[in-house]
Each structure stands twice: as structure tokens, then as C-alpha cells.
Design an enzyme around this catalytic site. Structure first.
Site, short mmCIF file in Angstrom:
data_model
loop_
_atom_site.label_atom_id
_atom_site.label_comp_id
_atom_site.label_asym_id
_atom_site.label_seq_id
_atom_site.Cartn_x
_atom_site.Cartn_y
_atom_site.Cartn_z
N SER A 76 0.82 -1.21 0.00
CA SER A 76 0.00 0.00 0.00
C SER A 76 0.86 1.27 0.00
CB SER A 76 -0.92 0.02 1.22
OG SER A 76 -1.74 -1.13 1.22
N1 SAM Z 1 -0.52 -5.20 3.99
C1 SAM Z 1 0.21 -5.50 2.79
C2 SAM Z 1 1.60 -4.97 2.80
O1 SAM Z 1 2.01 -4.33 3.78
O2 SAM Z 1 2.31 -5.21 1.82
C3 SAM Z 1 -0.54 -5.08 1.56
C4 SAM Z 1 -1.72 -5.92 1.33
S1 SAM Z 1 -2.27 -6.06 -0.35
C5 SAM Z 1 -2.97 -4.50 -0.63
C6 SAM Z 1 -3.65 -7.17 -0.04
C7 SAM Z 1 -3.22 -8.58 0.31
O3 SAM Z 1 -4.37 -9.29 0.76
C8 SAM Z 1 -2.69 -9.35 -0.87
O4 SAM Z 1 -1.42 -9.86 -0.58
C9 SAM Z 1 -3.70 -10.48 -1.07
O5 SAM Z 1 -3.16 -11.69 -1.55
C10 SAM Z 1 -4.24 -10.62 0.33
N2 SAM Z 1 -5.56 -11.26 0.42
C11 SAM Z 1 -6.63 -11.17 -0.40
N3 SAM Z 1 -7.64 -11.92 0.05
C12 SAM Z 1 -7.21 -12.50 1.20
C13 SAM Z 1 -7.80 -13.39 2.15
N4 SAM Z 1 -9.03 -13.83 2.02
N5 SAM Z 1 -7.06 -13.78 3.20
C14 SAM Z 1 -5.79 -13.34 3.37
N6 SAM Z 1 -5.17 -12.51 2.51
C15 SAM Z 1 -5.88 -12.09 1.45
#
Ligand code: SAM
Length: 215
Positions: free
Chosen positions: A62
Site C-alpha cells: 500500500s
Molecule cells: N498489507 C500488505 C503490505 O504491507 O504489503 C498489503 C496488502 S495487499 C494491498 C492485499 C493482500 O491481501 C494481498 O497480498 C492479497 O493476496 C491478500 N488477500 C486477499 N484476500 C485475502 C484473504 N481472504 N485472506 C488473506 N489474505 C488475502
């Protein structure tokens, strides 16, 4: 030689303090954690840019401002148990680890979870546990949590999250549709939930039982 520390200082001044982030602990953590180490290419010239960046597998780290804003909303004092849904690069988890007692972070994609676990270990964050699974179910094993942060776009607050949120707890999540969401803070008092809308945002989708299907 590139001066990452100076880049982070500039990032904090111009993108965070300049936009109203004022919790000194949050600003200090954002200045301390080496953001570039969480990128697929640590030499990426855009490491401290005012935008999200690709981390592979169609996912993103992000924008620094969004990381700081969501963290500030959690009102962390230092001892809390925190659940993060959406580990991604592990950067947000490192910021949380600086500011709380223990962090459990859940990632759907094992390849990203493995990468994040490795960087967090290399940087010495012993109070973070990276789990692989569908975080739309939360992570019941370590519940309750004093704080929950969802870093993928959710259609609504999933019931397991509020069930796993401790009393007097705070949860922050981007809620809305796949194309755009509202950053929302939920507080829990004596079993009652209160919602507060903060601002518009755009996150990659939460994929799972209480989120969306893959496509
Ligand atoms: N917090 C992260 C960072 O510091 O890099 C950025 C997060 S990114 C915007 C969103 C993440 O959520 C992705 O890596 C994606 O694979 C994960 N994601 C999506 N659906 C999910 C789920 N149901 N459970 C866990 N992770 C999930």
C-alpha cells in the site's frame, strides 16, 4: 550509495506529517522500518513514492500514507494483540510489530507469505506470526484481538472479525465494491459495534468466503 534513511525521512515529512498524520509513534515507525526491503526489487527507485507498488502475483504494497493512516486509526499503545488480514509484502506487519505487543498476519497466497516471513525474520521481528489461509475467517486460534486491520477490499465487515475482536477493540478496513471503497473504523463496546467512515480508498480485493471470488 543510496541513502534510504534520508528517503524515509522525506517520505514521512512530505507524505505523512504534511497530510496530517501526527501520532509520533506512527511517524517514528514509518521512519524506522526499511520499506525498500519489502519490495521484490529493494533498489526500486520508486520505493518511497506516494503510491502503491506491485509486489507480484497481482498484489500491492500500500501507499505509505494509507499504511500510516490505517495504523494511526488503530490507536496502538504498545501491548495490543493485532490481527492483520492481507500480509502481502509484510511491510504493514512490521509497522504494527513496532507499535504493538504481538501481530498475527494472514495471507491467502503462500508465495507472498513465505517472502514476508523471511524479510520479517531477517529484520528481527520476533513478535510477528505469518499464517497462510483465508483471512475472511479471521484467525480464530489466537483470538480475541485488541485490534484488527484488513488490508484488502471487503464487501462488508465479516462476522468472524467482529466475533474475534475484543471488547473495547478497534478494527479498520476498506469496505465497498471491487472498484472503490470507504476506509471504515469499527469500535466494539459491550458487544455493540459503531462504524465511522473516514475517506475513499482503493484496495485489491479480499478473495475468500466472506470476500469475493477470484475473478
Ligand atoms: N498489507 C500488505 C503490505 O504491507 O504489503 C498489503 C496488502 S495487499 C494491498 C492485499 C493482500 O491481501 C494481498 O497480498 C492479497 O493476496 C491478500 N488477500 C486477499 N484476500 C485475502 C484473504 N481472504 N485472506 C488473506 N489474505 C488475502
Amino acid at each position: 550509495m543510496r541513502d534510504y534513511e534520508a528517503e524515509r525521512k522525506r517520505m514521512v515529512e512530505s507524505q505523512l506529517r504534511g497530510r496530517g498524520i501526527c501520532d509520533p509513534r506512527v511517524l517514528a515507525a514509518m521512519e524506522k522500518v526499511p520499506r525498500h526491503r519489502f519490495l521484490p526489487d529493494p533498489d526500486d527507485a520508486a520505493a518511497h513514492g506516494d503510491h502503491p507498488l506491485s509486489i507480484g502475483s497481482g498484489q500491492t504494497i500500500s501507499q505509505p500514507y494509507m499504511v500510516a493512516l490505517m495504523t494511526e486509526c488503530l490507536h496502538l499503545a504498545g501491548t495490543e494483540r493485532v490481527l492483520e488480514i492481507g500480509t502481502g509484502s509484510g511491510y504493514q506487519a512490521a509497522i504494527l510489530a513496532e507499535l504493538s505487543g504481538r501481530v498475527v498476519t494472514v495471507e491467502r497466497l503462500a508465495s507472498l507469505a513465505d517472502g514476508a516471513r523471511q524479510v520479517l525474520a531477517d529484520l528481527g521481528y520476533a513478535n510477528v506470526e505469518v499464517e497462510v489461509g483465508d483471512g475472511s475467517f479471521g484467525w480464530p486460534d489466537n483470538a480475541p484481538y485488541d485490534r484488527i486491520i484488513v488490508t484488502a477490499a471487503a464487501p462488508e465487515i465479516a462476522e468472524p472479525w467482529t466475533d474475534q475482536l475484543a471488547d473495547r477493540g478497534r478494527l479498520v478496513a476498506p469496505l465497498g465494491d471491487r472498484g472503490g471503497q470507504t476506509l471504515t473504523v469499527v469500535t466494539k463496546r459491550a458487544g455493540k459495534l459503531r462504524h465511522e467512515n473516514l475517506c475513499g480508498c482503493v484496495f485489491v480485493p479480499l478473495v475468500g468466503e466472506h470476500g469475493w471470488q477470484e475473478n
